[in-house]
Design an enzyme around this catalytic site. Sequence first.
Site, PDB file in Angstrom:
ATOM      1  N   LYS A 168     -25.452   1.404  -1.590  1.00 20.77           N
ATOM      2  CA  LYS A 168     -25.513   2.679  -2.096  1.00 20.77           C
ATOM      3  C   LYS A 168     -25.856   3.080  -3.588  1.00 20.77           C
ATOM      4  CE  LYS A 168     -20.398   2.889  -1.623  1.00 20.77           C
ATOM      5  NZ  LYS A 168     -19.243   3.581  -0.650  1.00 20.77           N
TER       6      LYS A 168
ATOM      7  N   ASN B 182      -4.472 -14.740   0.748  1.00 19.54           N
ATOM      8  CA  ASN B 182      -4.674 -15.214  -0.781  1.00 19.54           C
ATOM      9  C   ASN B 182      -4.310 -16.637  -0.875  1.00 19.54           C
ATOM     10  OD1 ASN B 182      -5.752 -12.507  -1.705  1.00 19.54           O
ATOM     11  ND2 ASN B 182      -3.766 -11.848  -1.081  1.00 19.54           N
TER      12      ASN B 182
ATOM     13  N   TYR C 131       0.776  -1.231   0.164  1.00 20.84           N
ATOM     14  CA  TYR C 131      -0.014  -0.254  -0.117  1.00 20.84           C
ATOM     15  C   TYR C 131       0.949   1.175   0.155  1.00 20.84           C
ATOM     16  CZ  TYR C 131      -3.513  -3.447   1.789  1.00 20.84           C
ATOM     17  OH  TYR C 131      -4.219  -4.286   2.109  1.00 20.84           O
TER      18      TYR C 131
ATOM     19  N   GLN D 135      -6.301 -14.327   5.490  1.00 17.37           N
ATOM     20  CA  GLN D 135      -7.113 -13.097   4.971  1.00 17.37           C
ATOM     21  C   GLN D 135      -7.414 -13.619   3.398  1.00 17.37           C
ATOM     22  OE1 GLN D 135      -6.500  -8.602   4.331  1.00 17.37           O
ATOM     23  NE2 GLN D 135      -6.032  -9.165   6.159  1.00 17.37           N
TER      24      GLN D 135
END
Length: 311
Positions: free
Chosen positions: A215, A157, A59, A176
Amino acid sequence: MNTRTTIGRTGIEVNPIGLGTNAVGGHNIYPDLDEEKGKNVVRTAIENGMDFLDTAFIYGPEHSEELTGAVVKEYDRSSVVIATKGAHEFKGNEVVINNSPMFLKQQVENSLKRLQTDYIDLYYIHFPDEDTPKDEAVGALKELKDEGKIRSIGVSNFSLEQLKQANKDGYVGVIQSEYNLFKREAEKELLPYVQENGISFVPYFPLASGLLAGKYNRDTTFAEDDIRSGSPLFQGENFYHNLKKVEQVKDIAADKNADTAHVVLAWYLTHDAIDTIIPGAKRKDQVIDNLNTLNVELTQTDIQKISDIFS
């Protein structure tokens, strides 16, 4: 809903609602990020009892760890749980996945520096490579755990077979993977395996890029460069069909005076294998909003109904 949970067999206790920080310094994921706003998102989380922060080397790259670490330094380190991930190696302009023991050990050292800390609570192998035996990769992290540099070991993954190999010696505490009401493949084999073995499952993309937050409507369109415009979930008749499913969850949420997103997130937390969720946030108000999930009480009937809608 309980405001504290223990992550699998790691012994680490956290608020079940964590913070995914890919929008904190993740310039390679989101353009035009304001770094001070990103740091304030992390501060807001910590100050409101959201003590589980999930970041990663990629990131930014590197930047999310740096900003997260800088904010954590302002608080008592022992009151915050940091998860980070590594496996990406830059070779010139090329990015390759590397799980070799030597590389992972160096990645952990680099993350410790960027996070300005002497230990990482949960370290994940971010993606599997093709060559490294997974038990050897995890073995390298176990050595660092024994040295006190990491508190628990995770993988991300990994397929079921890769996870089984990684967990050969019982060292994996967390996995995760992508999982949401639209993508439930993990329920077939992965979730039963992790449950049997005391491994905690942390889902990513829990709101399916906002679709499960309720949304969007039939008139919503996405720009060509938007990740959603290429996703089958958002295409033509499929999109309309998916919206109808979300409408049914909206009705359940309305009965509870709750937001659709909070009901969906609360549904994940009813699964025995899922102890925490890590929705991302770009703004302080989103952090506070995510915490409202803890106010949602789902009955067995609600849980089954939601499952059936997306069966």
